[in-house]
Design a protein around this motif. Structure first.
Motif, mmCIF file in Angstrom:
data_model
loop_
_atom_site.group_PDB
_atom_site.id
_atom_site.type_symbol
_atom_site.label_atom_id
_atom_site.label_comp_id
_atom_site.label_asym_id
_atom_site.label_seq_id
_atom_site.Cartn_x
_atom_site.Cartn_y
_atom_site.Cartn_z
ATOM 1 N N UNK A 116 10.529 3.166 -0.832
ATOM 2 C CA UNK A 116 9.419 4.088 -1.031
ATOM 3 C C UNK A 116 8.822 3.826 -2.414
ATOM 4 N N UNK A 117 7.633 4.389 -2.635
ATOM 5 C CA UNK A 117 6.973 4.178 -3.919
ATOM 6 C C UNK A 117 6.308 5.449 -4.395
ATOM 7 N N UNK A 118 6.178 5.545 -5.703
ATOM 8 C CA UNK A 118 5.463 6.648 -6.323
ATOM 9 C C UNK A 118 4.459 6.023 -7.283
ATOM 10 N N UNK A 119 3.212 5.932 -6.862
ATOM 11 C CA UNK A 119 2.208 5.203 -7.630
ATOM 12 C C UNK A 119 1.881 5.870 -8.960
ATOM 13 N N UNK A 120 1.986 7.189 -9.033
ATOM 14 C CA UNK A 120 1.610 7.868 -10.271
ATOM 15 C C UNK A 120 2.537 7.457 -11.417
ATOM 16 N N UNK A 121 3.765 7.040 -11.081
ATOM 17 C CA UNK A 121 4.716 6.612 -12.113
ATOM 18 C C UNK A 121 5.011 5.113 -12.030
ATOM 19 N N UNK A 122 4.297 4.401 -11.147
ATOM 20 C CA UNK A 122 4.508 2.951 -10.980
ATOM 21 C C UNK A 122 5.967 2.632 -10.667
ATOM 22 N N UNK A 123 6.536 3.405 -9.768
ATOM 23 C CA UNK A 123 7.956 3.285 -9.463
ATOM 24 C C UNK A 123 8.185 2.967 -7.991
ATOM 25 N N UNK A 124 9.147 2.105 -7.752
ATOM 26 C CA UNK A 124 9.591 1.817 -6.395
ATOM 27 C C UNK A 124 11.073 2.176 -6.298
ATOM 28 N N UNK A 125 11.451 2.719 -5.148
ATOM 29 C CA UNK A 125 12.822 3.143 -4.911
ATOM 30 C C UNK A 125 13.415 2.382 -3.731
ATOM 31 N N UNK A 126 14.743 2.267 -3.750
ATOM 32 C CA UNK A 126 15.453 1.734 -2.592
ATOM 33 C C UNK A 126 16.649 2.647 -2.346
ATOM 34 N N UNK A 127 16.560 3.425 -1.270
ATOM 35 C CA UNK A 127 17.666 4.273 -0.854
ATOM 36 C C UNK A 127 18.563 3.448 0.054
ATOM 37 N N UNK A 128 19.820 3.306 -0.342
ATOM 38 C CA UNK A 128 20.758 2.485 0.414
ATOM 39 C C UNK A 128 21.888 3.381 0.925
ATOM 40 N N UNK A 129 22.115 3.362 2.221
ATOM 41 C CA UNK A 129 23.199 4.149 2.790
ATOM 42 C C UNK A 129 24.030 3.267 3.714
ATOM 43 N N UNK A 130 25.177 3.793 4.136
ATOM 44 C CA UNK A 130 26.113 3.034 4.982
ATOM 45 C C UNK A 130 26.345 1.649 4.402
ATOM 46 N N UNK A 131 26.585 1.615 3.115
ATOM 47 C CA UNK A 131 26.726 0.331 2.415
ATOM 48 C C UNK A 131 27.950 -0.429 2.904
ATOM 49 N N UNK A 132 27.811 -1.741 2.930
ATOM 50 C CA UNK A 132 28.864 -2.646 3.381
ATOM 51 C C UNK A 132 29.223 -3.599 2.241
ATOM 52 N N UNK B 35 0.832 -1.190 0.000
ATOM 53 C CA UNK B 35 0.000 0.000 0.000
ATOM 54 C C UNK B 35 0.866 1.239 0.000
ATOM 55 N N UNK B 36 0.417 2.278 0.700
ATOM 56 C CA UNK B 36 1.109 3.559 0.654
ATOM 57 C C UNK B 36 2.349 3.605 1.537
ATOM 58 N N UNK B 37 2.267 3.030 2.759
ATOM 59 C CA UNK B 37 3.335 3.293 3.732
ATOM 60 C C UNK B 37 3.755 2.109 4.575
#
Length: 121
Positions: A70-86, A53-55
């Protein structure tokens, strides 16, 4: 025909950040869940993160506090923000979506083609 296309992978030093994106195209009525999985050659594909769903989100213990989905439904896009990568985050990352192409259809599962994330020590 539905297609999921990922982008944003690459090589980064330990401690760095990357942002993955995955956009679905084609005939889409509704997307339920969006998620990310990763796979090292010779191993099974492992769960990383999911957004329902949304959240409503969930994460693998190994990435909690470091990755954000996170997701943006208007563009059918999902994101993955990755930090402190190992270095152990190195893998091919696949996006996944559960979606309906038409209102009368059930939900089907779709996968992206994968994008390589490499983290150097």
């Amino acid at each position: 025909q539905v297609q999921l296309v990922e982008s944003g992978g690459g090589l980064v030093q330990a401690g760095g950040s990357l942002r993955l994106s995955c956009t679905a195209s084609g005939t889409i009525f509704e997307i339920s869940t969006m998620g990310w999985y990763r796979q090292i050659p010779g191993n099974q594909r492992d769960f990383v993160a999911i957004i329902i769903g949304k959240e409503d989100t969930d994460y693998a213990d190994s990435v909690k506090g470091r990755f954000t989905i996170s997701r943006q439904d208007v563009t059918n896009t999902v994101y993955l923000e990755m930090s402190s990568l190992k270095p152990e985050d190195t893998a091919v990352y696949y996006c996944h979506m559960s979606l309906k192409r038409e209102s009368t259809e059930p939900y089907y599962h779709y996968w992206g083609q994968g994008t390589q994330v490499s983290v150097s020590a």
